[in-house]
Design an enzyme around this catalytic site. Structure first.
Site, short mmCIF file in Angstrom:
data_model
loop_
_atom_site.label_atom_id
_atom_site.label_comp_id
_atom_site.label_asym_id
_atom_site.label_seq_id
_atom_site.Cartn_x
_atom_site.Cartn_y
_atom_site.Cartn_z
N LYS B 57 0.90 -1.24 0.04
CA LYS B 57 0.05 0.10 0.10
C LYS B 57 0.92 1.21 0.02
O LYS B 57 0.60 2.11 -0.94
CB LYS B 57 -0.98 0.07 1.39
CG LYS B 57 -1.92 1.08 0.99
CD LYS B 57 -2.90 0.94 2.37
CE LYS B 57 -3.75 -0.18 2.51
NZ LYS B 57 -4.38 -0.20 3.51
N ARG B 127 -3.36 2.89 8.87
CA ARG B 127 -3.48 1.37 8.54
C ARG B 127 -2.16 0.78 8.21
O ARG B 127 -1.20 1.28 8.17
CB ARG B 127 -4.05 1.89 6.90
CG ARG B 127 -5.03 2.49 6.74
CD ARG B 127 -5.47 2.70 5.45
NE ARG B 127 -6.55 3.72 5.03
CZ ARG B 127 -7.63 3.62 5.01
NH1 ARG B 127 -8.32 2.36 4.86
NH2 ARG B 127 -8.48 4.64 4.83
N GLY B 136 -8.11 -6.86 5.28
CA GLY B 136 -8.98 -7.03 6.61
C GLY B 136 -8.16 -7.79 7.92
O GLY B 136 -8.69 -8.33 8.57
N ARG B 382 -4.42 -1.03 -6.09
CA ARG B 382 -3.66 -2.21 -5.97
C ARG B 382 -4.16 -3.21 -7.28
O ARG B 382 -5.15 -3.08 -7.82
CB ARG B 382 -3.78 -2.89 -4.72
CG ARG B 382 -5.24 -3.06 -4.42
CD ARG B 382 -5.46 -3.72 -2.88
NE ARG B 382 -6.67 -3.79 -2.49
CZ ARG B 382 -7.01 -3.99 -1.33
NH1 ARG B 382 -5.88 -4.22 -0.18
NH2 ARG B 382 -8.37 -4.14 -0.94
N HIS B 498 -16.50 -8.75 1.58
CA HIS B 498 -15.31 -9.68 2.00
C HIS B 498 -15.54 -11.13 1.29
O HIS B 498 -14.60 -11.60 0.85
CB HIS B 498 -15.48 -9.79 3.62
CG HIS B 498 -14.37 -10.86 4.02
ND1 HIS B 498 -14.70 -12.16 4.15
CD2 HIS B 498 -12.95 -10.39 4.26
CE1 HIS B 498 -13.54 -12.73 4.93
NE2 HIS B 498 -12.69 -11.51 4.88
N ARG B 604 -2.11 -47.08 -16.27
CA ARG B 604 -2.05 -47.96 -15.31
C ARG B 604 -2.73 -49.19 -15.82
O ARG B 604 -3.79 -49.24 -15.98
CB ARG B 604 -2.62 -47.62 -14.12
CG ARG B 604 -1.58 -46.60 -13.30
CD ARG B 604 -2.21 -45.76 -12.18
NE ARG B 604 -3.15 -44.81 -12.85
CZ ARG B 604 -3.15 -43.57 -12.49
NH1 ARG B 604 -2.55 -43.02 -11.34
NH2 ARG B 604 -3.94 -42.79 -13.05
N GLU B 788 10.90 -44.59 -8.37
CA GLU B 788 9.95 -44.13 -7.23
C GLU B 788 10.72 -45.03 -5.96
O GLU B 788 9.94 -44.84 -5.15
CB GLU B 788 8.61 -44.82 -7.52
CG GLU B 788 8.51 -46.49 -8.06
CD GLU B 788 7.23 -46.88 -8.58
OE1 GLU B 788 6.25 -46.30 -8.19
OE2 GLU B 788 7.25 -47.95 -9.29
N GLY B 809 8.08 -41.42 -10.21
CA GLY B 809 6.66 -41.68 -9.54
C GLY B 809 6.85 -41.30 -8.36
O GLY B 809 7.36 -41.64 -7.31
N ASN B 811 4.61 -40.01 -6.20
CA ASN B 811 3.91 -40.36 -4.98
C ASN B 811 4.76 -41.22 -4.09
O ASN B 811 4.96 -41.17 -2.88
CB ASN B 811 2.78 -40.91 -5.45
CG ASN B 811 1.79 -39.92 -6.16
OD1 ASN B 811 2.19 -38.77 -6.06
ND2 ASN B 811 0.76 -40.43 -6.69
N ASP B 812 5.16 -42.30 -4.87
CA ASP B 812 5.80 -43.41 -3.92
C ASP B 812 7.11 -42.78 -3.42
O ASP B 812 7.71 -43.39 -2.40
CB ASP B 812 5.91 -44.56 -5.05
CG ASP B 812 4.89 -45.52 -4.75
OD1 ASP B 812 3.81 -45.03 -4.43
OD2 ASP B 812 5.05 -46.83 -4.93
N CYS B 874 5.24 -38.92 -13.47
CA CYS B 874 3.97 -39.27 -13.68
C CYS B 874 3.27 -39.40 -12.22
O CYS B 874 2.09 -40.02 -12.15
CB CYS B 874 3.94 -40.52 -14.41
SG CYS B 874 4.77 -41.77 -13.38
N TYR B 894 9.32 -34.06 -19.63
CA TYR B 894 7.91 -33.82 -19.59
C TYR B 894 7.38 -34.26 -18.19
O TYR B 894 7.97 -34.69 -17.30
CB TYR B 894 7.32 -34.87 -20.73
CG TYR B 894 7.30 -36.27 -20.18
CD1 TYR B 894 6.23 -36.75 -19.28
CD2 TYR B 894 8.30 -37.03 -20.62
CE1 TYR B 894 6.19 -38.03 -19.18
CE2 TYR B 894 8.23 -38.24 -20.28
CZ TYR B 894 7.22 -38.94 -19.43
OH TYR B 894 7.24 -40.26 -19.19
#
Lengths: 947, 947
Positions: B57, B127, B136, B382, B498, B604, B788, B809, B811-812, B874, B894
């Site tokens: 601000k 402020r 807020g 803003r 809000h 899969r 993985e 992988g 996740n694993d 993946c 990729y």
């Protein structure tokens, strides 16, 4: 005659033999490098340093010749040719063949006989010889060069009986090894003949009988292979060489390599050596001797021999051999004549030679010898296998004899075998029903169920049963079963029989040559006097006395010899790694301290939780529905845990004690079956459904990766608070009483520094509250963490900001690093190891490439933040010698292992320090003139600082 | 009066205010650096680039002044002072106070009024203003400078009613913010007064009423704090400044920072600015405007205002505001007069200013303005929050208007918000029971159960329920509930209330200002006309129309605007990362392709196994007691799998399709309950006990770390053989039909290169057998592996010798790297995130420090062996923008993600490429003159090569 599979094998073998005789293709140029190494008459092309090229046996033969040992002349075809042979579709390179023939001519000159000479034929042995000893694993052909003509020459030169005996042996062996004719065919014929002649021993057969046998044997060859037995000695030679190279790839050899971690690309060399004969009559003999007693290590000349026999007869253990001298006598052989008595000059020469050999090699040697017409020939010498007891004694005594240095002595003892010395022996006060007496072939004690085959032994062991492998005699095909068994019992064979040698190598208890056993494989029964035992019956063996005992006899902790103590003291002087123990009880702590532990590296508090007087309170704590209930339960546990710690601190007075706060998921403490649930509910005065509901609520899909370790403390900080209070109160109490205490609090399963930030604060606050009650006490408290989650290892630079020490939990690190649950791996891990997908079970020996990399990274990153970070390992790998070498390399300060592994770790740590010293020396040499390197506190210094 | 907690708070607040007035300690020297920045009348000490120091601000105010915008003059106390203030136990440094007073004098000159002047008093607003917008979240004080004297001056200068209204507002606000008096106290008194006067609106109260109210308010202060309201304007000023700095640490602000990842050490600046008044009568107004429509992005000037009101009245959404122009009208406000009509000169000036502002900032702006006696003041501007639709449209149109570059446009759209555009809207053909109409405050559709509080919303969402948060109006205290809810419905408030602003920021559907709702928090009920709804009832919101609909309405996939397509095309031009999809069915594949997927990164095969027509055969395969039974079952599966692959290859014609061979443990395919077991057994014609036995036999303690992935294929190679055959046969069949296919076979859970050696051989052999049947077909087949398992990442240099590609992988890798089971983490992971132990759920956004390190290592090590190694990801992180930036940085080729995340990934990849370009440019600049670097194939090139 049907085409059997062995028939096929014979055809294949024959075509290989043929292929080997073919001239190699043109593209294969004669190498400028020597590939055939001559030895004999004091001159050798090779020497002891050329094991890679000549194999262990070939290098030794060359070395022996060089130092003036009477070795039959011959030549070694190098291990490089093995690869070339196999790559060239089983053909011998032409240049090798040329060199072989040239070397053969030199041998003929020395021996004054000619290969294939019908009048005075020279015979050869053709043997494998790899870089590492692989006893009995590959093929051997003896008496090569015999045929219709030369057998007559040999008969004329020596005697007909011997000549035809040699010929029939040669045909059988060549038939078996090169042509693939099953040896039972020949043996069956021999047995028939003996029956017909009504004799018991081979030696009772006359020359004419043997001549008849030769004819039969030659017919077997024709029947089986469709072609006559090769008469051209040169064809025989190429066939035998090819077969030996080929045998590197046989199933037995491959299995052995897997068991012993021998790379398959090493290949074997082939040793072609003039034959000398121990079976030319009563002035002949053959034997095996150790320069010291391989069982006790005593400095006595120890050996066995057979008169009028070939070497294979001794090794195979078919006839019980005679002792070479008084010192070699056993209860079983006490009445047999010794070589010393029977052939004094040859014995004296043998003594002179063994002394020369041991002095030269500065190591206990296993010597094969043959006496032909009274002349001693040394066939081979190699480092003798020995029991751990013997290894220790020999190493220590050789230092005192100034043969070797202390460092060498430390390297001479296989650390992984040391715990064998510590393993229980039979309780001397226990009642023993001795049902038979055999030879004390390999020390120790074994208790288990009888099995009669190696496969059965392996199968039972896999499901966790302890078995005793009982065999008439063992052969290389039994190795896997010997590995799996607790102990081995054989009916036949002496102290140097296959069973005995292998068992000592494996560190297994073995009783051999127990002649009173009547074993019937078919019915799965064994008779010993009045006793009839069946597969599955319990049996105990005493490897120290050779006793076979009915049932299971209790065992006791062994006393260690003075030499062992001495060696351990040297180890302590040399090693840089500290050795602590994993101990959860005062008893374990005391045992470990006696074994030389320098502290506790892992004290698991959850084991305390499981004991009868506290599991109830633990369950109340878990089943609590709110914080105040939970605190009430924890209040009950506090004094119990404190009392445990008091005892442990006292047992470890003056030494550091690393205590891991609660680690397992809470559901581990809850009942698992409806019955147990009922019991717990009744005890707690609540409904079983309530208990069951909690069990269900706490169920986890992957508890290994679940709500445990420090994660519990994030959710239920009051548990760790109680534990810290118990530890610090105990420490203060003990210290107050005048005993030095060094508590180290260890937080498990940290994966993110944020967890440690919070829990360190918790521990510090709780400790401060206790310390406030002991204002005059000064008690240093270290707070550290397990590194057992890959992410913790990878972010060690962050975690080190909050940790006074790291302790690697290599079990969990292996589980997460490999994504491999130890509890579930049983379904596939054995296959992985058996099929060579993994070199070893990574839970037994640390996977240095992958998991080890995490350890290495974590140490480096941790110390990049905090130079003096104290690092240890408390996974089971802390007691594995190979892993210990790795831990030393990556700069850990200590290892922690189970009490019985402490001496193993001390020795392995010393060996690692020696190896590092040697490597550093080598590196300095390569680097050139010394440069000053930045001073870093050594691991040892760091260690001292912390202890 | 009892000492209540708010009473205590008041005392604390007061002492803080006092502390703030104290002179700072001597050790705190006046800094040479400027800490107070003046702005006003065309001159400013700061500028837009100084956000760190001045807050967003403050920097904007300075910038606006610099470019000639009529901003009320004032000064900014820098963010550095916030830290200093809090460090100095809530005291303002003396040098700051000196500078503040100097700046204040300059403002007085500009405004022609004096602070504390009883005749013509200057009032100030105080402020907060942090670096990042936190609407807020922190405290504000308006009308500062009023007291007994100045209120009379103001009354004389303006009018008494306005003066006393301002004074009573000031007392309430100061009382609340600085002195800690609950605002309900004041509001209660106001309501009582209104009742007594029998009026409805505040504006109906007379000046005398307000004077009475002021007296009451002053008494409330005395009652509550025990001291009179401070009359000295300077004391008021120091108190307000201190309170604002202090509010940086309040609970609301801390929670907001946690949610938005704002570091707490940034601190806030304080802006002290001359007050201008929108509530001095009917020639006054205050409003909020967006330079473009924040909901649709249309290039129209859009805003709301309230006559005779202060800014807080607009933001709080208590009165429904009027549209500033025709374009801003909604159904609800169609009949209200516009600013354009009511105050044409001020409106014209506002238009001139908004154009100037947007041109300057080259970005859609959110402008707050006040009109005092017809003169326009711009209070702040803003970057305006907007919906994703608007973000895309604005970005694309600004490129066409040549305001910004394409790269800037790409950076302007928050990638994580893009999938909002793709999320289903309500099915237009579905029947809707519209029960109410509100404002279309934030687009999208939401279906869920009604909850009436933020806490309830959070609690329900945690247990996986979808909820609609229904509130009379929302406040910053409700943020966590808005986060947790599917959508938000409010009874009050406009498009800039809000609820509306926050919902758009969060990308949540929101209907605001739905006046027909009668909400009763106490009973947990809501009345709409004839309908009575209770907490837990289902409700649907249409954020596009503002409709509130009974029950759950089905949703449909949205159509994307032309601007979106254009932006995506630009993204594709810029990005270097390829974007593939995780798709197991032809339908998913097609959807993803429409969204721009460039291939399948993860198909899969196990999901295929679960479908009704095949699970039976899968179970037969698992329950098979020998190889031939197993092969019979596999033979049944082969044609089914082949047919699946044919369809997928066709859907992905010309694009690569990476197929993962079977991964889950076999027990996942078996029944889990007795009933299911019964059914399966009956279907298979075997005993239930047999099925149960297999289930028991296959049970695993930690299936995540168990017998799955490639480990299955080591034990049961026939499963992978069948799958490979199905894939390759399908590929050949499709290719034969003239469609281009690019199959890539991916082997899961490799931890050791030895596994890949064996399975690559298996795949190659099986593929070769199929290819042999299609001699004329040329079909390249890539064989690669998942990375993985941490060990695979660590030994990537070895694994790369056997892999054509790596697919992470994550996740694993996260599960193993963290030793954290996703299935079990629900018990503690939310606590970890909530308590800041983890910045984010590592399964949502990749843990770059730890798990990311493994990815980085693996890419580097893999490519050290194989330069052209194709690397992708993946795991679900492939669709997370932050993670995508990381993947781009470490050089992946990729990412692969679920179909709906494909556009997200495309945009995030473009943004990553732009960021990398900027970083590279920066690096080149730092490095100096360009050096030639070794040519490396770029990721894009590698990608092309592979596609």
């Amino acid at each position: 005659m049907k085409k059997t599979s062995s028939n096929k094998r014979a055809v294949r073998a024959k075509s290989q033999a043929k292929a080997a005789t073919k001239v190699a293709t043109k593209t294969e140029k004669a190498s400028a490098k020597r590939r055939v190494f001559f030895f004999g008459a004091g001159k050798a092309d090779g020497n002891a340093g050329m094991k890679e090229l000549l194999g262990s046996k070939g290098a030794n033969l060359a070395e022996m010749v060089n130092i003036g040992i009477p070795v039959p002349p011959g030549f070694t075809i190098s291990t490089e040719v093995c690869a070339a042979f196999n790559a060239a579709r089983k053909r011998l390179p032409q240049d090798v063949k040329v060199s072989v023939l040239a070397a053969l001519r030199r041998v003929e000159k020395i021996m004054g006989a000619k290969f294939g000479d019908p009048k005075n034929p020279l015979l050869f042995s053709v043997r494998s010889g790899a870089r590492a000893s692989m006893p009995g694993m590959m093929d051997t052909v003896l008496n090569l060069g015999l045929n219709h003509q030369t057998v007559s020459g040999l008969a004329a030169h020596a005697n007909p009986r011997f000549a035809y005996d040699s010929y029939r042996r040669f045909i059988q062996m060549y038939g078996d090894v090169v042509l693939g004719v099953p040896h039972e065919r020949f043996e069956g014929r021999l047995e028939m003949l003996k029956e017909r002649r009504d004799v018991t021993l081979d030696t009772e057969l006359r020359s004419e009988d043997l001549q008849e046998l030769v004819k039969d044997y030659l017919q077997i060859i024709v029947d089986h292979t469709g072609a006559p037995f090769p008469q051209d000695p040169e064809v025989q030679l190429w066939g035998a060489i090819g077969a030996v190279f080929d045998s590197w790839e046989n199933e037995r050899a491959r299995r052995y390599r897997r068991l012993h971690g021998i790379p398959s690309d090493w290949g074997t060399a082939v040793n072609v050596q003039a034959m000398v004969f121990g079976n030319m009559g009563d002035t002949c003999a053959t034997g095996v001797a150790f320069t010291r007693d391989p069982s006790t290590g005593a400095n006595i000349f120890y050996g066995e021999y057979l008169k009028n026999a070939q070497g294979e007869d001794v090794v195979a253990g078919i006839r019980t051999p005679q002792p070479i001298n008084e010192a070699s006598k056993t209860t079983d052989t006490a009445n047999l004549p010794t070589l010393e008595k029977e052939m004094p000059p040859a014995y004296r020469e043998l003594v002179r030679m063994y002394q020369k050999i041991e002095k030269h090699y500065r190591e206990m040697q296993d010597i094969e010898f043959t006496i032909q017409d009274g002349k001693l020939w040394i066939l081979q010498t190699r480092t003798g296998k020995r029991t751990s007891t013997a290894a220790v004694r020999i190493a220590v005594e050789m230092v005192k004899e100034r043969l070797i240095s202390k460092e060498e002595a430390l390297l001479r003892v296989d650390a992984s075998m040391v715990d064998q010395l510590l393993h229980p022996t039979l309780d001397p006060s226990a009642k023993r029903t001795v049902i038979a007496q055999g030879l004390p072939a390999s020390p120790g004690a074994a208790v288990g169920k009888i099995v009669f085959s190696a496969d059965e032994a392996e199968a039972k062991a896999k499901i966790g049963e302890r078995v005793i492998l009982v065999r008439i005699e063992t052969s290389p095909e039994d190795i896997h079963g010997m590995h799996a068994a607790q102990g081995i019992l054989t009916a036949r064979g002496g102290m140097t029989s296959h069973a005995a040698v292998v068992a000592r190598g494996l560190g297994k208890c073995c009783v051999s040559g127990c002649g009173s056993l009547r074993i019937d494989y078919a019915t799965g029964e064994m008779r010993v006097g009045e006793h009839l035992l069946r597969a599955g019956d319990l049996l105990t063996l005493d490897g120290g006395t050779g006793e076979v005992i009915l049932g299971a006899v209790p065992t006791v902790t062994p006393k260690l010899g003075a030499e062992f103590g001495e060696l351990m003291r040297w180890a302590d002087q040399v090693r840089k790694l500290g050795v602590r123990t994993n101990a959860d009880t005062p008893h374990d702590a005391k045992t470990a301290r006696e074994f030389g532990a320098e502290g506790i590296g892992l004290c698991r508090t959850e084991h305390m939780f499981f004991e009868a007087d506290r599991i109830q309170a633990v369950r109340e704590m878990i089943l609590a529905t709110d914080g105040s209930e939970r605190n009430r339960a924890l209040d009950k546990l506090l004094p119990i845990q404190r009392a445990d710690f008091v005892k442990i601190f006292k047992a470890m007075a003056g030494l550091p004690v690393t205590i891991r706060l609660l680690d397992p998921p809470l559901h581990e403490f809850l009942p698992h079956t409806p019955d147990e649930t009922e019991t717990v509910a009744r005890a707690m005065g609540i409904a079983p459904s309530e208990v069951q509901a909690k069990v269900t609520a706490l169920h986890e899909f992957n508890p290994m990766l679940g709500h445990r370790g420090c994660r519990l403390a994030i959710t239920y900080p009051e548990i760790y608070r109680m534990q810290v209070r118990a530890i610090v109160e105990a420490a203060c109490e003990v210290k107050q009483s005048g005993v030095s205490v060094k508590p180290e609090i260890m937080i498990p399963l940290i994966s993110n520094v944020s967890e440690l930030v919070r829990l360190r604060t918790l521990v510090e606050a709780e400790a401060a509250a206790v310390f406030a009650r002991y204002p005059k006490l000064r008690l240093p408290l270290e707070i550290g963490t397990m590194i057992e989650v890959p992410r913790a290892a990878l972010t060690a630079q962050e975690i080190a900001t909050q940790a006074d020490f790291f302790s690697f939990g290599t079990n969990d690190l292996t589980q997460a690093g490999y994504a491999l649950s130890r509890d579930d791996a049983g379904r596939f891990l054995p296959t992985y190891v058996a099929e060579g997908l993994l070199p070893e079970d990574p839970f037994i020996s640390l996977d240095q490439t992958g998991v080890g990399e995490l350890v290495k990274l974590a140490v480096a990153r941790g110390r990049s933040t905090r130079k003096d970070l104290h690092c240890g390992v408390c996974g089971e790998h802390g007691g594995d010698p190979k892993s210990i070498h790795f831990f030393a390399q990556v700069g850990l300060d200590y290892v922690s292992c189970s009490p019985y592994r402490v001496p193993v770790a001390r020795l392995a740590a010393a060996q690692a320090a020696i190896a590092q010293g040697a490597a550093a020396k080598q590196a300095r040499k390569l680097r050139g003139p010394a440069r000053k390197s930045a001073k870093q506190p050594t691991a040892r210094k760091r260690l001292r600082k912390h202890q």
